[in-house]
Design an enzyme around this catalytic site. Structure first.
Site, PDB file in Angstrom:
ATOM      1  N   CYS A   2       0.800  -1.220   0.000  1.00  0.00           N
ATOM      2  CA  CYS A   2       0.000   0.000   0.000  1.00  0.00           C
ATOM      3  C   CYS A   2       0.840   1.282   0.000  1.00  0.00           C
ATOM      4  CB  CYS A   2      -0.977   0.027   1.170  1.00  0.00           C
ATOM      5  SG  CYS A   2      -2.144  -1.356   1.149  1.00  0.00           S
ATOM      6  N   GLY A   3       0.253   2.328  -0.542  1.00  0.00           N
ATOM      7  CA  GLY A   3       0.880   3.638  -0.577  1.00  0.00           C
ATOM      8  C   GLY A   3      -0.074   4.691  -0.049  1.00  0.00           C
TER       9      GLY A   3
END
Length: 297
Positions: A2-3
């Protein structure tokens, strides 16, 4: 993996650029989360409550809104964006509108509610999601975004961030909480409701509950260090605030930049390189277990 990205503008003159800047930041985090993406934008305060709905397609949403308006005898000034639509609802009518949707439109989700906040999220690569909702053309004072790589659940819009459990409150998260099932049960007993089994929604609900009990955003996040088990980086948005917190181990990457015009967050520095004045910014890694909060009235 995830970012996460976030941008809080100190300088009102940059507000017309918020969406374009956030869209670039979001796209840069594609390889950290190619499965789905979402974002929250805090625009100008509205006279009425903005209720953001999500459905399978625009035609279904339009039909549901038409039926809602016919049933209530009121127009809601609907603004459609792809699979989402924003209704302008008198605050006193929110509960009745939610009840009607629950009874007559079970396939329609209420994504967010607030005077300023709108949330949009869908399955797909971040650049495509941003284009579908016209993020680059949106203005506002602050916004947060998330790109998801599904590691513990299916690739669905229900798993996409941000999550919101209170008016003008939302959260994005990189990490995993180990006690979210127990905490979800406790929060339900306190009157909160949850639409998914996602651990991030529980974290959002926890902050909503703490602030509903009188805690400030900073105090709610400080309490989460004792009550949430797992590893996490949170970026939080409220009507006037923007906050960041990493767990005491801080194994998830995070970098911030601050100038006289803005505060920015990215899971990696490359998400920040396109921001104006970045070469002169103070760039730092947020410390473990330290709450960072910025407010703007």
């Amino acid at each position: 993996m995830c970012g996460i990205v976030g941008l809080f503008l100190k300088n009102p003159r940059l507000e017309p650029q918020l969406g374009a800047l956030l869209a670039t930041m979001l796209e840069t985090m594609t390889d950290r989360g190619p499965d789905s993406a979402g974002f929250a934008i805090y625009g100008s305060p509205a006279d009425m409550l903005k209720l953001t709905l999500r459905g399978p397609d625009s035609a279904t949403l339009a039909a549901v809104v038409a039926a809602l308006e016919a049933a209530t005898g009121q127009a809601y000034g609907a603004e459609a964006r792809d699979t989402h639509i924003v209704l302008s609802v008198p605050a006193a009518a929110e509960e009745a509108v939610r009840d009607w949707l629950c009874a007559h439109a079970p396939g329609i989700d209420v994504v967010s509610a607030g005077r300023r906040m709108e949330i949009y999220k869908e399955v797909g690569r971040p650049a495509a999601v941003a284009r579908r909702f016209g993020l680059a053309g949106m203005a506002g004072s602050h916004g947060i975004g998330h790109t998801r790589m599904a590691t513990e659940s299916a690739v669905t819009t229900d798993g996409a961030h941000p999550f919101s459990t209170g008016p003008d409150e939302c959260l994005v998260h990189n990490g995993s909480l180990s006690n979210h099932n127990d905490l979800r049960r406790r929060l339900r007993r306190a009157g909160l409701s949850f639409a998914t089994q996602n651990d991030t929604e529980v974290a959002a609900g926890y902050l909503t509950w703490r602030m509903r009990e009188g805690a400030s955003l900073r105090q709610a996040l400080e309490s989460s260090l004792d009550d949430l088990d797992g590893f996490f980086t949170f970026v939080v948005g409220t009507e006037t605030g923007f906050a960041v917190l990493r767990d005491p181990i801080a194994c998830k990457p995070a970098v911030m930049a601050e100038t006289g015009d803005y505060v920015a967050f990215g899971s990696e520095y490359r998400a920040l390189v396109g921001l104006p004045g970045i070469a002169a910014a103070t760039v730092f890694e947020p410390e473990p277990a330290r709450v960072y909060v910025w407010e703007r009235q």
